[in-house]
Motif scaffolding. Structure first.
Motif, mmCIF file in Angstrom:
data_model
loop_
_atom_site.group_PDB
_atom_site.id
_atom_site.type_symbol
_atom_site.label_atom_id
_atom_site.label_comp_id
_atom_site.label_asym_id
_atom_site.label_seq_id
_atom_site.Cartn_x
_atom_site.Cartn_y
_atom_site.Cartn_z
ATOM 1 N N GLU A 82 0.846 -1.185 0.000
ATOM 2 C CA GLU A 82 0.000 0.000 0.000
ATOM 3 C C GLU A 82 0.887 1.242 0.000
ATOM 4 N N VAL A 83 0.470 2.257 -0.748
ATOM 5 C CA VAL A 83 1.149 3.549 -0.741
ATOM 6 C C VAL A 83 0.368 4.460 0.194
ATOM 7 N N GLY A 84 1.064 5.159 1.072
ATOM 8 C CA GLY A 84 0.417 6.087 1.991
ATOM 9 C C GLY A 84 0.091 7.404 1.297
ATOM 10 N N LEU A 85 0.147 8.464 2.043
ATOM 11 C CA LEU A 85 -0.194 9.798 1.545
ATOM 12 C C LEU A 85 0.749 10.206 0.411
ATOM 13 N N ILE A 86 0.169 10.733 -0.654
ATOM 14 C CA ILE A 86 0.954 11.319 -1.745
ATOM 15 C C ILE A 86 0.635 12.811 -1.768
ATOM 16 N N VAL A 87 1.659 13.640 -1.568
ATOM 17 C CA VAL A 87 1.478 15.087 -1.666
ATOM 18 C C VAL A 87 2.313 15.593 -2.841
ATOM 19 N N HIS A 88 1.824 16.645 -3.479
ATOM 20 C CA HIS A 88 2.545 17.199 -4.621
ATOM 21 C C HIS A 88 2.530 18.723 -4.546
ATOM 22 N N CYS A 89 3.535 19.313 -5.155
ATOM 23 C CA CYS A 89 3.576 20.763 -5.336
ATOM 24 C C CYS A 89 3.289 21.037 -6.805
ATOM 25 N N PRO A 90 2.177 21.729 -7.101
ATOM 26 C CA PRO A 90 1.826 22.013 -8.491
ATOM 27 C C PRO A 90 2.437 23.314 -9.016
ATOM 28 N N HIS A 91 3.234 23.972 -8.199
ATOM 29 C CA HIS A 91 3.721 25.313 -8.519
ATOM 30 C C HIS A 91 4.991 25.281 -9.361
ATOM 31 N N GLY A 92 5.230 26.385 -10.044
ATOM 32 C CA GLY A 92 6.469 26.565 -10.790
ATOM 33 C C GLY A 92 7.565 27.076 -9.879
ATOM 34 N N PRO A 93 8.798 27.056 -10.362
ATOM 35 C CA PRO A 93 9.936 27.450 -9.523
ATOM 36 C C PRO A 93 9.887 28.901 -9.037
ATOM 37 N N ASP A 94 9.165 29.761 -9.740
ATOM 38 C CA ASP A 94 9.139 31.177 -9.371
ATOM 39 C C ASP A 94 7.834 31.597 -8.698
ATOM 40 N N ASP A 95 7.018 30.629 -8.284
ATOM 41 C CA ASP A 95 5.711 30.946 -7.706
ATOM 42 C C ASP A 95 5.761 31.348 -6.233
ATOM 43 N N GLY A 96 6.905 31.146 -5.581
ATOM 44 C CA GLY A 96 7.052 31.599 -4.204
ATOM 45 C C GLY A 96 6.279 30.786 -3.176
ATOM 46 N N CYS A 97 5.983 29.544 -3.472
ATOM 47 C CA CYS A 97 5.253 28.699 -2.518
ATOM 48 C C CYS A 97 6.207 28.173 -1.445
ATOM 49 N N ASP A 98 5.644 27.522 -0.424
ATOM 50 C CA ASP A 98 6.505 26.923 0.600
ATOM 51 C C ASP A 98 6.532 25.401 0.476
ATOM 52 N N LYS A 103 12.169 23.587 -0.474
ATOM 53 C CA LYS A 103 11.425 24.018 0.719
ATOM 54 C C LYS A 103 10.757 22.781 1.331
ATOM 55 N N PRO A 104 10.512 22.781 2.632
ATOM 56 C CA PRO A 104 10.048 21.573 3.322
ATOM 57 C C PRO A 104 8.531 21.426 3.470
ATOM 58 N N GLY A 105 7.748 22.260 2.794
ATOM 59 C CA GLY A 105 6.302 22.257 3.016
ATOM 60 C C GLY A 105 5.625 20.906 2.840
ATOM 61 N N MET A 106 6.001 20.163 1.805
ATOM 62 C CA MET A 106 5.350 18.858 1.595
ATOM 63 C C MET A 106 5.709 17.876 2.702
ATOM 64 N N LEU A 107 6.948 17.920 3.160
ATOM 65 C CA LEU A 107 7.353 17.026 4.254
ATOM 66 C C LEU A 107 6.588 17.378 5.523
ATOM 67 N N GLN A 108 6.381 18.667 5.746
ATOM 68 C CA GLN A 108 5.595 19.103 6.908
ATOM 69 C C GLN A 108 4.136 18.670 6.782
ATOM 70 N N GLN A 109 3.582 18.680 5.555
ATOM 71 C CA GLN A 109 2.214 18.183 5.337
ATOM 72 C C GLN A 109 2.107 16.712 5.722
ATOM 73 N N ILE A 110 3.107 15.937 5.328
ATOM 74 C CA ILE A 110 3.103 14.501 5.645
ATOM 75 C C ILE A 110 3.189 14.306 7.154
ATOM 76 N N ALA A 111 4.065 15.051 7.814
ATOM 77 C CA ALA A 111 4.198 14.952 9.272
ATOM 78 C C ALA A 111 2.885 15.290 9.959
ATOM 79 N N ALA A 112 2.218 16.349 9.496
ATOM 80 C CA ALA A 112 0.944 16.746 10.098
ATOM 81 C C ALA A 112 -0.119 15.673 9.867
ATOM 82 N N HIS A 113 -0.162 15.117 8.663
ATOM 83 C CA HIS A 113 -1.145 14.079 8.332
ATOM 84 C C HIS A 113 -1.001 12.869 9.250
ATOM 85 N N TYR A 114 0.226 12.475 9.498
ATOM 86 C CA TYR A 114 0.478 11.295 10.327
ATOM 87 C C TYR A 114 0.719 11.649 11.803
ATOM 88 N N ALA A 115 0.613 12.925 12.152
ATOM 89 C CA ALA A 115 0.826 13.401 13.521
ATOM 90 C C ALA A 115 2.116 12.825 14.092
#
Length: 176
Positions: A82-98, A103-115
């Motif tokens: 089984e594959v667990g949570l899949i998170v993706h960043c849909p943004h371009g390199p210049d979009d300024g997302c986290d 940037k660690p935003g997706m890893l932080q999303q996974i940590a939050a999802h699994y507490a």
């Protein structure tokens, strides 16, 4: 919780400098599918964090991305995993997302999802951005030589980076 976080392109499936734009272009690395299934069967949760700037660039849409991830889940399930949570960043390199690696935003999303905390969790990738994202949240950076891994290996790596031939070798280490 035994959590492993993976990059997608170059780790789970073949990578392309021209982007993976269709389900037909999404070609799994067979040993990676088996590795995910083996880890899952052994009680590991395998999550995925993937930059997908092809969406922002208009190369493919969300439905196409979702079909790739459905195929990944199907292939792993066919091998009893089984594959667990899949998170993706849909943004371009210049979009300024986290969320876009390094940037660690997706890893932080996974940590939050699994507490769970990320300290010491292995994050497996094939690029410098993957390794930098791992370091930003105190994950263990792990480089595989598949995908862009050989190119990444030619540059200085963050101290403490573990290096493996492929995801199957990572699974062998974690399951030994």
């Amino acid at each position: 919780m035994k959590l492993l976080i993976l990059d997608r392109d170059g780790v789970i499936n073949e990578d392309s400098d021209a982007y993976i734009k269709t389900l037909d272009e999404w070609i799994p690395i067979p040993s990676s599918i088996t590795a995910i299934a083996r880890l899952s069967q052994a009680g590991w949760t395998v999550a995925v964090a993937t930059n997908q700037s092809g969406i922002a660039r208009g190369y493919y849409d969300m439905a196409t991305l979702e079909s790739m991830h459905a195929r990944l889940r199907q292939l792993v399930a066919e091998q009893g995993g089984e594959v667990g949570l899949i998170v993706h960043c849909p943004h371009g390199p210049d979009d300024g997302c986290d969320c876009r690696k390094p940037k660690p935003g997706m890893l932080q999303q996974i940590a939050a999802h699994y507490a769970t905390e990320l300290a010491g969790i292995w994050f497996v990738g094939d690029s410098s951005g993957d390794l930098q994202a791992a370091l930003a949240v105190d994950c263990q950076p792990v480089l595989v030589k598949t995908g862009k891994g050989e190119r990444t290996l030619a540059k200085p790596l963050p101290p403490g980076t573990l290096v493996f031939d492929d995801l199957a070798a990572v699974a062998d280490q974690l399951l030994s």
